[in-house]
Every structure is written in C-alpha cells, then in structure tokens.
Design an enzyme around this catalytic site. Structure first.
Site, short mmCIF file in Angstrom:
data_model
loop_
_atom_site.label_atom_id
_atom_site.label_comp_id
_atom_site.label_asym_id
_atom_site.label_seq_id
_atom_site.Cartn_x
_atom_site.Cartn_y
_atom_site.Cartn_z
N GLY A 104 56.60 51.24 15.87
CA GLY A 104 56.20 49.86 16.16
C GLY A 104 56.98 49.25 17.31
N GLY A 112 55.59 47.81 19.99
CA GLY A 112 54.89 46.71 20.66
C GLY A 112 54.00 47.11 21.81
N SER A 113 53.29 48.23 21.67
CA SER A 113 52.45 48.70 22.78
C SER A 113 51.29 47.75 23.08
CB SER A 113 51.90 50.11 22.48
OG SER A 113 51.16 50.12 21.29
N SER A 114 50.76 47.07 22.07
CA SER A 114 49.64 46.14 22.29
C SER A 114 50.06 45.00 23.21
CB SER A 114 49.14 45.57 20.96
OG SER A 114 48.65 46.60 20.13
N ALA A 131 52.65 45.06 25.30
CA ALA A 131 53.01 45.62 26.61
C ALA A 131 51.77 45.84 27.47
CB ALA A 131 53.80 46.91 26.44
N ASP A 143 57.35 39.93 21.16
CA ASP A 143 57.11 41.21 21.83
C ASP A 143 56.53 41.00 23.23
OD1 ASP A 143 54.92 40.16 20.51
OD2 ASP A 143 54.35 42.02 19.51
#
Length: 325
Positions: free
Chosen positions: A110, A112-114, A116, A157
């Site tokens: 987890g 925080g790719s969304s 980013a 994030d």
C-alpha cells in the site's frame, strides 16, 4: 512552454504517524518513498484517449473525450481517466491523448500508487496544455479526483506525491508542512497480506459512531503523539521517536485495526533491538515499520523475516513529482 509529449514521475508514500485519526481532522506524518510511478502523455489529433498500462494488463484501451464522465471506467485506469475528466472540465479542453504508464510499485504493497498516478497525470496535462499549476493547485485538483473516485480520503498520499520529503499534514491540505529531515533509519516489513483499506476505514467509522467518546479519546492521544513525533523528527531524537511509534501502535491496536501478523513483526523487531515499531497505513496486514540503529539493522531485518515478514527495500524522504523529459 507547451510540450506535445511529456514524461512525469511521482513517488509513493509510507505513513509514519497518525493513521485513521487523520480522517477525523487530526494531523499525520507521511514520507515519500523511492518507488515511483511514471506516466508518459502525448497530445495527439482527434478526440480519442488511448492508454497502455502493461503492469495492469491494459493494452491500448480507448475512450472518446465526449464519453468522459458518462461511462464507467475500468478500475485499473479509473484514476487516470478521472484526472483527465476533471482537468479537461476545469480548463475547458478537448484533445486526443496517448498515455503510457509504468511503475516501480508492487500492487501488493500500500504505497499509494493511485495517488501517485493521479499526480503524474495532472502534472503532465498542465505541461502539455501550458497551464500554470503550483503545488497547492496540483494538490487541490488531485484531491478532487481522488474524492470523486473513492468518496473518502484525507489527501496525505497526494501531498507526499506532490511535495516529496517528509510532511506534517492535516486532512484536505489544511496544513501541508514539509519537515527538515536528513535521514530516516527505518526498516519496512510486509506481512504477506494485502490490506483492504476501504473496509478498515469503514470499520473504524462504525466504531467511532458506536463509541464516540472512547474512539475520540484515542484520536486525541494519536494527535498528541503526532505533535511530539514532529519535534522528535526535526531534532533527530530517535529514542523519543521510537517510544512514540510504540505508543501509536498500541492505540492502533485499541482501534482493532492491527493484526496477528503485524503484531508478530513489530514485536520481533523490538526484541531484535528496534527503537520502536508500528504498523504503517490502514492496518489489517500490509506493512510495518521499525526504527533501527545502524548497528541493529541487520538483526532487525533477520528477525522480521524469521517471523514471516518480507523486507521491502525502499528509500525515504525522497523527491516529489518531477518532469523526467
């Protein structure tokens, strides 16, 4: 200056202090990590948007600009398309686009790719269409995107992806304060269990609704820990920081969002000499962090692995969103 093609990258994040309480107006501390998302955006003729995202098994997905906001988006590219929709609507743009994404992230962790990828997308669009967007404006647009997709969120994030470094943050960007930190001697361990953030957030919300006084007191205690942790970080007081990590972990256990696996890894890290250890993020699984003196780092890593954890090698306090080319 306008560009017809731009490559942007943004970092992931690791929560240090203030999980869950941040959703209720309390501060948190988050650091950017060196696993990055890369988004290449090219302005093309016509009114079609084409997306390639190999890691997500998206191959030449296409949608017309006129359909933005009017159809359900595939979950794999929902944040990319919502970012385009919000940006185009805000600045009254109609244009074809070709988008390629790649990522250092594992979908398991987890980090925080969304957020980013959302930050990358909006930053790239601002460059292609020559629209001046400072960091706070970038944050505000991206936070709107995330809220429209998820319905809930604090924005920490996004802040990590935009500013990078280590940040003291209050929900919605009411306070975004980069902290002056030279290094963070942390070890990250993965439990092997992917966290379900939405379910855990809902679980805490139900607890708060049924036990408002008790949960409110826990949030207030977490708030005090975050304020003390901010000072300890800025003063490089690792002994105090470790104590605060342990205190924060106990309060997160009181919220019932830790797990047997997280408990096992944090205890193993402490036994091996960690100055402090806690879960990082929503809980239920995913990652934990341990604060380690250099002389004890190898033992702590070994102890986490022997307890069933996987060491995640990342650097902390890293650079925020940037134009790669």
């Amino acid at each position: 200056m306008k560009k017809s093609n731009v490559l942007v990258s943004a970092p992931g994040k690791l929560m240090l202090f203030g999980e869950h309480a941040v959703l209720y107006g309390n501060p948190c501390i988050v650091t950017a990590v060196d696993q990055r998302v890369y988004v290449n955006v090219e302005k093309v003729g016509g009114e079609s948007i084409k997306i390639n995202a190999p890691e997500l098994k998206i191959d030449n997905y296409s949608i017309k600009v006129s359909d933005l906001g009017g159809v359900d988006y595939p979950k794999e590219v929902k944040f990319v398309l919502k970012a385009i929709e919000v940006f185009f609507k805000k600045y009254k743009i109609v244009s074809g686009l070709k988008i390629d994404t790649k990522s250092d992230f594992s979908s398991l962790f987890g980090f925080g790719s969304s957020s980013a990828v959302t930050v990358c997308m909006v930053k790239a669009l601002s460059k292609i269409f020559d629209i001046e967007v400072d960091n706070k404006s970038l944050f505000d647009i991206c936070f709107k995107v995330v809220l429209e997709v998820q319905g809930v969120g604090s924005g920490f994030d996004i802040a990590a992806a935009v500013w990078g470094g280590t940040i003291y943050f209050v929900r919605g960007g009411k306070v975004i304060k980069p902290l002056k930190i030279s290094r963070l001697p942390l070890v990250v361990g993965y439990t092997g269990i992917k966290a379900d953030t939405t379910t855990l957030v809902q679980k805490v919300a139900k607890l708060y609704k049924s036990h408002e006084k008790k949960i409110g007191e826990i949030f207030a205690s977490i708030r005090v820990i975050v304020e003390k942790a901010k000072i300890a970080l800025e003063n490089t007081d690792y002994l105090k920081l470790g104590e605060l990590m342990d205190e924060n972990q106990k309060l997160l256990e009181d919220l019932s969002i830790s797990s047997i696996e997280l408990g096992s890894l944090t205890k193993a890290a402490r036994r091996a000499g960690a100055l402090g250890a806690k879960l990082s993020g929503a809980g239920g699984g995913d990652c934990m962090v341990a604060l380690a003196n250099k002389s004890k780092t190898a033992k702590i890593r070994e102890a986490i692995e022997k307890s069933g954890g996987v060491i995640i090698d990342v650097k902390f306090n890293t650079e925020g969103v940037r134009i790669e080319k």
